[in-house]
Write a protein that holds these residues in place. Structure first.
Motif, short mmCIF file in Angstrom:
data_model
loop_
_atom_site.label_atom_id
_atom_site.label_comp_id
_atom_site.label_asym_id
_atom_site.label_seq_id
_atom_site.Cartn_x
_atom_site.Cartn_y
_atom_site.Cartn_z
N ASP A 40 -12.88 5.36 -9.23
CA ASP A 40 -13.40 4.10 -8.69
C ASP A 40 -14.87 4.00 -9.10
OD1 ASP A 40 -14.48 2.10 -7.11
OD2 ASP A 40 -13.35 2.65 -5.32
N SER A 42 -17.36 2.57 -7.94
CA SER A 42 -18.31 2.67 -6.82
C SER A 42 -18.49 4.10 -6.34
CB SER A 42 -17.85 1.79 -5.65
OG SER A 42 -16.70 2.34 -5.03
N HIS A 66 -13.03 4.80 -15.79
CA HIS A 66 -13.22 3.97 -14.61
C HIS A 66 -11.95 3.16 -14.37
CE1 HIS A 66 -17.91 3.96 -14.46
NE2 HIS A 66 -17.38 4.94 -13.76
N LEU A 67 -11.59 3.02 -13.10
CA LEU A 67 -10.40 2.26 -12.74
C LEU A 67 -10.58 0.78 -13.08
CD1 LEU A 67 -7.61 2.22 -11.30
CD2 LEU A 67 -8.86 1.75 -9.17
N ARG A 68 -9.57 0.21 -13.71
CA ARG A 68 -9.57 -1.21 -14.04
C ARG A 68 -8.12 -1.68 -14.14
NH1 ARG A 68 -11.07 1.46 -19.00
NH2 ARG A 68 -9.48 1.15 -20.62
N PHE A 81 -6.16 9.78 -9.77
CA PHE A 81 -6.94 8.61 -9.35
C PHE A 81 -7.78 9.01 -8.13
CE2 PHE A 81 -3.18 6.76 -11.40
CZ PHE A 81 -3.75 5.82 -12.23
N VAL A 83 -10.22 7.21 -5.66
CA VAL A 83 -10.63 5.83 -5.36
C VAL A 83 -10.89 5.64 -3.87
CG1 VAL A 83 -9.31 4.87 -7.29
CG2 VAL A 83 -8.22 5.09 -5.06
N ARG A 84 -11.66 4.60 -3.55
CA ARG A 84 -11.84 4.23 -2.15
C ARG A 84 -10.55 3.64 -1.61
NH1 ARG A 84 -17.14 4.66 -0.52
NH2 ARG A 84 -18.74 4.46 -2.14
N ASP A 85 -10.37 3.72 -0.29
CA ASP A 85 -9.12 3.26 0.34
C ASP A 85 -9.13 1.74 0.52
OD1 ASP A 85 -11.18 3.38 2.13
OD2 ASP A 85 -10.00 4.19 3.79
N LYS A 86 -9.12 1.04 -0.63
CA LYS A 86 -9.16 -0.43 -0.63
C LYS A 86 -7.89 -0.98 -1.29
CE LYS A 86 -13.36 -0.36 1.02
NZ LYS A 86 -13.58 -0.65 2.45
N ASN A 89 -7.88 -1.57 -5.13
CA ASN A 89 -7.73 -0.32 -5.90
C ASN A 89 -6.27 0.09 -6.00
OD1 ASN A 89 -10.47 -0.04 -6.36
ND2 ASN A 89 -10.82 1.28 -4.60
N CYS A 121 -2.91 1.25 2.66
CA CYS A 121 -2.85 1.54 1.23
C CYS A 121 -1.47 2.03 0.83
CB CYS A 121 -3.92 2.58 0.86
SG CYS A 121 -5.60 1.91 0.89
#
Length: 619
Positions: A40, A42, A66-68, A81, A83-86, A89, A121
């Motif tokens: 992620d 961020s 980077h995640l995309r 992966f 990543v933030r828990d969003k 994502n 998530c």
């Protein structure tokens, strides 16, 4: 990138960083063998404060992306992966997995959520049809050491989530992070705070400790004497003001994220980065600013007006060192040895590069702060906090700035400041109309959110109150009564009351040793006045006796005492007193819930220097 030095921290922050490193490597090792890390964006900065690339490589990370949403091409069979828990994502991860399936690639996937694995998530992954293709885990990254006197949760949207979206998760993470801090440094005896979020975190912290029960490894002697929780909601004035310290102006101009600043290539010159891989002059180059840069350490907390004199002194010193080197042939052996010892203490070429860099930055910022646009904004800010301008005049001044196409964010900050200092804006409807005309319809969402938060309000003013007066009063008498009523209300609540009771406007604040108002050229942040009173509460009644004084600020005032647990102590048994050497200093942790500005951190540093000076003077 050099590691942040933590050797001079008040407590052993290296242990806190090591714990985060170990937890990270344990997450990575859940997927054995070589792997690709999809990160992620961020999280890049926060992870850079915890671990370096070499550590990741040692644990099998061959490549990092980077995640995309666009397909990520990799030759690795295993993809991790982090990543933030969003929700976005999770959808991006699902998109990557579906793309691989379409390409008939059979890969292994591990999804590590930061700071915790959530049901929401998991449900998104199920709805996207990829839940059974992934292994799930969590990395509970919380308090990250950024400097020897700064730790951060690095939750950039914490204030928005908590106060606008109603998601209180960030408060839970704060309480959990403080629990871990206590497991390392002992139970913090005293918790003081102001604000609703501060009280919520304190209550969660106490409840967590009660539910966890006695801990065998809990340090017997606390290393942190008190915790001061400040809810950002109690001071929304300071974030709206232009920062006037060197570091604060760098942050306002270029942005500082996790100690990293992206500077225009032309500022770097021959300071080192311009030679990297033939980068173009116009390209932005990342530069790390922390306590490893000795000149930045000197400059960061001072008012920008004093930067020039310090840079000049540094240049003079380095020139004297260079001149001394040129005259070595006429020196004695003893003098040469002394000169060599001086050189060993610092790298003269590196110091020259840093001087060149900071000189370039200072000149660039000076050109900005001496410009007419900057002066107009600063004058308006000062007039608002000092009460020299009313709501209508302020609205007209802000309209003029809009018509001159001032940056949208700077105009928004002035609007919020004007609204707060005048208990609302009567011309808010006109201002909103003008904003749409100048900045487009997208501006309305930001304004709507600020109104929802109560940061922008429609002000009634004297005429609005007069209209509500009894019918028997004449218009003139009604306006007179309304004006008196308005003045009385302002004296007991709102900005006027805050300004008077906390003494936040200070004239002639030119000496950092005298008052923290030096940092903002005559304004002492409300948050720092709270900290000041928490560190030196009244002799009678203590911190909570300030309830009436601090009533104009939102949220409760509280103080809680935590008793240390004594594991395996039989009921009725009184442990003998332990002889310990007296503590040489008082250690306080100041925790801002909802973010903190560079200017406020500088003010805290100046405040602590004042406290140390007073303690030394008092013996």
């Amino acid at each position: 990138m050099s590691a942040v030095g933590l050797e001079n921290a008040a407590v052993n922050l290296t242990a806190l960083r090591d714990r985060a490193r170990i937890a990270l490597t344990e997450c990575i090792d859940k997927m054995r063998g070589p792997k690709a890390l999809v990160l992620d964006p961020s999280l890049s900065g926060p992870l850079g404060l915890v671990a370096e690339k070499q550590l990741l490589k040692e644990h099998g990370v061959e490549k990092t992306y980077h995640l995309r949403h666009d397909p990520i091409e990799t030759d690795q069979r295993r993809i991790l992966f982090l990543v933030r828990d969003k929700i976005p994502n999770m959808k991006a991860i699902a998109s990557q997995i579906r793309q691989h399936k379409r390409n008939r690639q059979q890969l292994d996937y591990l999804v590590i959520m930061v700071p915790r694995r959530t049901i929401v998530c998991e449900r998104v992954l199920e709805e996207e049809g990829v839940y059974n293709d992934v292994q799930l885990g969590e990395y509970d990254l919380d308090l990250i050491p950024c400097e020897e006197d700064v730790v951060s949760m690095e939750i950039p949207d914490g204030y928005r989530e908590c106060h606008l979206d109603g998601d209180k998760s960030s408060l839970f993470y704060a309480a959990r992070g403080l629990m871990r801090l206590q497991s390392l440094f002992g139970v913090i005896p005293t918790i003081k705070g102001k604000g609703h979020a501060a009280k919520a975190v304190a209550d969660m912290l106490i409840r967590m400790r009660r539910e966890l029960g006695e801990q065998d490894d809990e340090p017997a002697e606390p290393e942190i004497d008190e915790l001061i929780l400040i809810d950002r909601e109690t001071d929304m004035v300071t974030p709206m003001l232009t920062q006037l310290t060197y570091e604060g102006l760098i942050d306002d101009t270029y942005g500082i994220n996790n100690g990293i600043v992206e500077l225009p290539g032309h500022l770097i010159g021959s300071a080192g980065a311009a030679t990297q891989a033939g980068q173009e002059k116009k390209a932005k180059i990342k530069v790390q600013f922390n306590n490893s840069d000795s000149l930045f350490t000197q400059l960061r907390d001072i008012n920008f007006e004093q930067v020039g004199s310090i840079v000049k002194k540094r240049a003079t010193f380095l020139k004297s060192v260079q001149d001394e080197k040129d005259q070595l042939q006429d020196k004695s052996v003893t003098e040469i040895k002394e000169y060599v010892r001086k050189l060993i203490s610092f790298n003269i070429q590196q110091e020259k590069n840093l001087l060149s860099l900071h000189t370039s930055i200072a000149l660039e910022i000076k050109a900005q702060v001496t410009g007419s646009a900057f002066s107009r904004r600063l004058d308006l800010e000062q007039a608002l906090i000092q009460g020299r301008i009313g709501a209508d005049k302020a609205a007209e001044a802000i309209q003029d700035l809009m018509y001159q196409r001032e940056p949208f964010l700077k105009v928004l900050r002035l609007l919020v400041l004007a609204s707060y200092c005048n208990a609302g804006l009567r011309k808010l409807k006109e201002l909103k109309h003008d904003m749409v005309q100048v900045y487009g319809y997208e501006a309305m969402l930001a304004v709507h959110n600020l109104e929802k938060l109560g940061l922008l309000k429609k002000g009634e003013g004297v005429s609005g109150i007069a209209a509500a007066m009894p019918a028997g009063l004449s218009v003139t008498a009604g306006i007179s009564v309304a004006a008196n009523l308005t003045n009385k209300i302002a004296a007991t609540s709102g900005w006027e009351a805050v300004k008077k009771r906390l003494h936040v406007v200070v004239e002639g604040a030119d000496d950092p040793a005298e008052d923290v108002a030096y940092v903002y050229s005559g304004y002492a942040p409300i948050s720092i006045r709270l900290v000041e009173r928490a560190l030196s509460p009244p002799q009678v009644g203590g911190w909570t006796s300030l309830e009436e004084t601090l009533r104009p600020l939102p949220g409760p005032l509280f103080e809680t005492v935590q008793e240390p647990t004594h594991a395996h102590t039989p009921p009725g048994f009184e442990a003998p007193p332990i002889s310990r050497p007296p503590k040489t200093r008082h250690v306080a942790m100041i925790f801002f819930l909802g973010g903190v500005t560079c200017g406020e951190i500088s003010a805290v540093r100046h405040l602590l220097k004042q406290e140390e000076s007073r303690a030394a003077a008092g013996g």
